[in-house]
Design a protein around this motif. Structure first.
Motif, PDB file in Angstrom:
ATOM      1  N   ASP A   6      29.507  32.068  56.291  1.00 56.58           N
ATOM      2  CA  ASP A   6      28.351  32.581  55.681  1.00 56.58           C
ATOM      3  C   ASP A   6      28.396  33.869  55.095  1.00 56.58           C
ATOM      4  OD1 ASP A   6      28.409  33.697  58.426  1.00 56.58           O
ATOM      5  OD2 ASP A   6      26.292  33.505  58.712  1.00 56.58           O
ATOM      6  N   CYS A   7      29.718  34.469  54.865  1.00 50.15           N
ATOM      7  CA  CYS A   7      29.659  35.733  54.307  1.00 50.15           C
ATOM      8  C   CYS A   7      30.672  35.985  52.930  1.00 50.15           C
ATOM      9  CB  CYS A   7      29.724  36.717  55.238  1.00 50.15           C
ATOM     10  SG  CYS A   7      31.614  36.775  56.068  1.00 50.15           S
ATOM     11  N   PHE A  35      26.892  40.277  54.051  1.00 52.76           N
ATOM     12  CA  PHE A  35      26.269  39.131  54.141  1.00 52.76           C
ATOM     13  C   PHE A  35      24.939  39.113  53.363  1.00 52.76           C
ATOM     14  CE2 PHE A  35      28.542  39.555  57.987  1.00 52.76           C
ATOM     15  CZ  PHE A  35      28.549  38.239  58.591  1.00 52.76           C
ATOM     16  N   ASN A 145      30.952  42.084  61.221  1.00 55.06           N
ATOM     17  CA  ASN A 145      29.942  41.135  60.819  1.00 55.06           C
ATOM     18  C   ASN A 145      28.714  41.725  61.104  1.00 55.06           C
ATOM     19  OD1 ASN A 145      32.030  39.443  60.062  1.00 55.06           O
ATOM     20  ND2 ASN A 145      31.965  38.121  61.712  1.00 55.06           N
ATOM     21  N   PHE A 146      28.694  42.269  62.567  1.00 56.39           N
ATOM     22  CA  PHE A 146      27.275  42.782  63.118  1.00 56.39           C
ATOM     23  C   PHE A 146      26.925  43.991  62.231  1.00 56.39           C
ATOM     24  CE2 PHE A 146      25.429  45.315  66.484  1.00 56.39           C
ATOM     25  CZ  PHE A 146      24.289  44.953  66.518  1.00 56.39           C
ATOM     26  N   ARG A 149      25.695  42.422  58.655  1.00 49.43           N
ATOM     27  CA  ARG A 149      24.340  41.923  58.795  1.00 49.43           C
ATOM     28  C   ARG A 149      23.132  42.970  58.627  1.00 49.43           C
ATOM     29  NH1 ARG A 149      24.202  36.364  59.443  1.00 49.43           N
ATOM     30  NH2 ARG A 149      26.148  35.395  60.447  1.00 49.43           N
ATOM     31  N   ASN A 154      18.926  42.647  57.153  1.00 48.21           N
ATOM     32  CA  ASN A 154      18.440  41.832  58.118  1.00 48.21           C
ATOM     33  C   ASN A 154      18.011  42.532  59.541  1.00 48.21           C
ATOM     34  OD1 ASN A 154      19.313  39.353  56.731  1.00 48.21           O
ATOM     35  ND2 ASN A 154      21.207  39.768  57.133  1.00 48.21           N
ATOM     36  N   PHE A 161      17.928  37.057  61.969  1.00 47.11           N
ATOM     37  CA  PHE A 161      18.945  38.111  61.841  1.00 47.11           C
ATOM     38  C   PHE A 161      20.167  37.567  61.308  1.00 47.11           C
ATOM     39  CE2 PHE A 161      22.695  40.459  63.609  1.00 47.11           C
ATOM     40  CZ  PHE A 161      22.534  41.625  62.883  1.00 47.11           C
ATOM     41  N   ASP A 162      20.476  36.273  61.810  1.00 44.12           N
ATOM     42  CA  ASP A 162      21.530  35.649  61.807  1.00 44.12           C
ATOM     43  C   ASP A 162      21.242  34.166  60.693  1.00 44.12           C
ATOM     44  OD1 ASP A 162      20.676  34.294  63.754  1.00 44.12           O
ATOM     45  OD2 ASP A 162      22.439  34.017  64.832  1.00 44.12           O
ATOM     46  N   LEU A 164      21.237  31.492  58.287  1.00 46.29           N
ATOM     47  CA  LEU A 164      22.320  31.212  57.145  1.00 46.29           C
ATOM     48  C   LEU A 164      21.766  31.327  55.853  1.00 46.29           C
ATOM     49  CD1 LEU A 164      23.914  27.900  58.740  1.00 46.29           C
ATOM     50  CD2 LEU A 164      24.857  30.270  58.554  1.00 46.29           C
TER      51      LEU A 164
END
Length: 182
Positions: A6-7, A35, A145-146, A149, A154, A161-162, A164
């Motif tokens: 998803d990124c 993201f 990734n953290f 985002r 987000n 937060f995550d 899609l």
């Protein structure tokens, strides 16, 4: 540039630690995960990239996403035009440049309660942790990734937060391919 789960994954060729882009270390922190911010379209980097891609003339003779040379200089000139258009005078924007985004994002990540640890942020920024640490602390995709985002806007404290991203149907992808996008 590549799409993974998803990124968007960007491979950075030059980093603060490797200005020449010659480091062959497989653990070199060259991958950045970008993201989407599905609930904030005005700041979503994926939507911005899509709009740019769909509205720019594609030149057959180049594979560059951003044609021309001196992208940093062009970006800084455009940034100054925008800032001046917002009513700021030269004294206000004198210290603002392309590095401001990098410095601001790192400062934001480091100041966030419950956010990523300093090591993850330094690896995201491709800053050296020191000779010994650079050999042993390589980070993983999860840390980047953290950070990615959070930097997309987000909210860490919300369930979204995550969330899609919107996905294309097979029919929509087929239509895009008919127009020349692969």
């Amino acid at each position: 540039m590549d799409w993974h789960n998803d990124c968007m994954k960007l491979t950075v060729l030059k980093t603060k630690k490797d200005q020449a882009g010659t480091d062959t270390d497989i653990f070199s922190p060259r991958i950045r995960h970008i993201f989407p911010a599905p609930l904030q379209p005005s700041t979503c980097p994926i939507l911005a990239m899509a709009l740019y891609t769909f509205t720019q003339h594609r030149y057959e003779e180049t594979t560059k996403l951003f044609p021309g040379t001196e992208q940093k200089q062009r970006f800084c000139q455009l940034l100054q035009r925008i800032i001046t258009g917002k009513g700021m005078n030269e004294a206000d924007w004198e210290g603002i440049g392309s590095h401001s985004f990098r410095k601001g994002s790192i400062t934001y990540l480091l100041g966030m309660p419950g956010g990523p640890c300093a090591t993850s942020v330094y690896l995201r920024a491709a800053w050296s942790l020191g000779t010994t640490q650079d050999r042993y602390i390589t980070g993983g995709e999860g840390n980047d990734n953290f950070c990615g985002r959070i930097l997309a806007g987000n909210n860490l404290k919300k369930e979204s937060f995550d969330l899609l991203t919107p996905h294309f149907t097979k029919a929509a992808l087929a239509k895009l391919q008919q127009t020349g996008f692969h």
